[in-house]
Design an enzyme around this catalytic site. Sequence first.
Site, PDB file in Angstrom:
ATOM      1  N   HIS A 116      67.091 -57.956  -6.017  1.00 40.00           N
ATOM      2  CA  HIS A 116      67.386 -59.338  -6.155  1.00 40.00           C
ATOM      3  C   HIS A 116      66.632 -60.215  -4.963  1.00 40.00           C
ATOM      4  CE1 HIS A 116      70.273 -62.439  -6.656  1.00 40.00           C
ATOM      5  NE2 HIS A 116      70.342 -62.864  -5.667  1.00 40.00           N
ATOM      6  N   HIS A 178      58.406 -62.516  -4.070  1.00 46.01           N
ATOM      7  CA  HIS A 178      57.894 -61.371  -4.945  1.00 46.01           C
ATOM      8  C   HIS A 178      56.947 -60.332  -3.907  1.00 46.01           C
ATOM      9  CE1 HIS A 178      58.560 -63.003  -9.285  1.00 46.01           C
ATOM     10  NE2 HIS A 178      58.691 -61.690  -9.148  1.00 46.01           N
TER      11      HIS A 178
HETATM   12  C1  GRF Z   1      62.493 -60.571  -9.353  1.00 46.68           C
HETATM   13  O1  GRF Z   1      62.086 -61.652  -8.670  1.00 46.68           O
HETATM   14  C2  GRF Z   1      63.622 -59.888  -9.271  1.00 46.68           C
HETATM   15  O2  GRF Z   1      64.041 -59.899  -7.757  1.00 46.68           O
HETATM   16  C3  GRF Z   1      64.737 -60.408 -10.261  1.00 46.68           C
HETATM   17  O3  GRF Z   1      64.098 -60.596 -11.128  1.00 46.68           O
HETATM   18  C4  GRF Z   1      62.569 -60.857 -10.814  1.00 46.68           C
HETATM   19  C5  GRF Z   1      61.482 -60.235 -11.859  1.00 46.68           C
HETATM   20  O4  GRF Z   1      60.290 -60.470 -11.577  1.00 46.68           O
HETATM   21  N1  GRF Z   1      65.694 -59.460 -10.494  1.00 46.68           N
HETATM   22  P1  GRF Z   1      59.205 -59.702 -12.549  1.00 46.68           P
HETATM   23  O5  GRF Z   1      59.564 -59.546 -13.997  1.00 46.68           O
HETATM   24  O6  GRF Z   1      59.173 -58.100 -11.810  1.00 46.68           O
HETATM   25  O7  GRF Z   1      58.034 -60.106 -12.247  1.00 46.68           O
END
Ligand code: GRF
Length: 211
Positions: A116, A178
Site C-alpha cells: 500500500h 513507487h
Molecule cells: C502500487 O502503488 C501499490 O502500492 C498499489 O497499487 C500500485 C500498483 O502499481 N497497491 P503497479 O501496477 O505495481 O505499477
Amino acid sequence: MPVNNTFRIGVLGSGKGSNFVAMADAVAAGKIPAQMALVLSDIESAGILAHAHERNLPAQFIPPGQFRTKLDDDAEDAFVSALQNARVDLIVLAGFMRVLKGNFLRAFEGRIVNIHPSLLPSFPGLEAWKQALAHGVKVTGCTVHFVDAGVDAGAIIAQQTVPVRDDDTPESLHQRIHAAEHELYPRCVAALARKEISVSGRRVIWKTHPD
Ligand code: GRF
C-alpha cells in the site's frame, strides 16, 4: 530460473504491473528463492499481463463479474481454483483493485500479502499519496502487510519511509513511493519464501532484520 526453488508465488494485479516486474526480476536474479507460478488479472488489457507474457510466465485474465470493487461469486471461485491448481504458497497483490472477500480469504488464510502506498494505518484506501500530500505530512512511504477482511488493515510486515518535499506534486511523490515499493516488496517476499517471518497477533517478527 533455478529449478529447485519450489516456493510458488501467485500475483494478482489490475494495473501496469511495475511491482510485478520488480518481483519477477528479483526471482529471475535469484534474490527470491521462489517460482512465479501464476499471474492473474481482472483487466484483460492490464500491463501486468503483458509483462508476464513477455517473460513467458503463466498469466490469465479472469472476468471479475458484475461488481466494480469486488469479485462476484463465480469470479471468486475461478480465481481461487486457478490459484489452487497452480499450487501457490503465497498470493502477492500488486495493484489489484478489488477487495477480497470470505471464500478467497478462507482459501488462502495468512498467505496473502499486499503493498500500500502510505505508512499504514495512515491513509488507507485509494490514492494514498494524494491523501498524504493533502494532509500535509512531511513523511509518507509504503507498507507491505498481510491481507485480512479489512481494507489495508492486516498485520504489517515492513514499511519504508519516503520524505514529502515542499515542491512535490501528486505525481512526483507517487513516483518516489513507487521506487521505494520496488525495493521493499521483493525483500518482504524473499523473507516469506525463506520462512524468515512469523506472526504473533498483529506483530510480524523478522528472524533477520529487513534493513
Ligand atoms: C502500487 O502503488 C501499490 O502500492 C498499489 O497499487 C500500485 C500498483 O502499481 N497497491 P503497479 O501496477 O505495481 O505499477
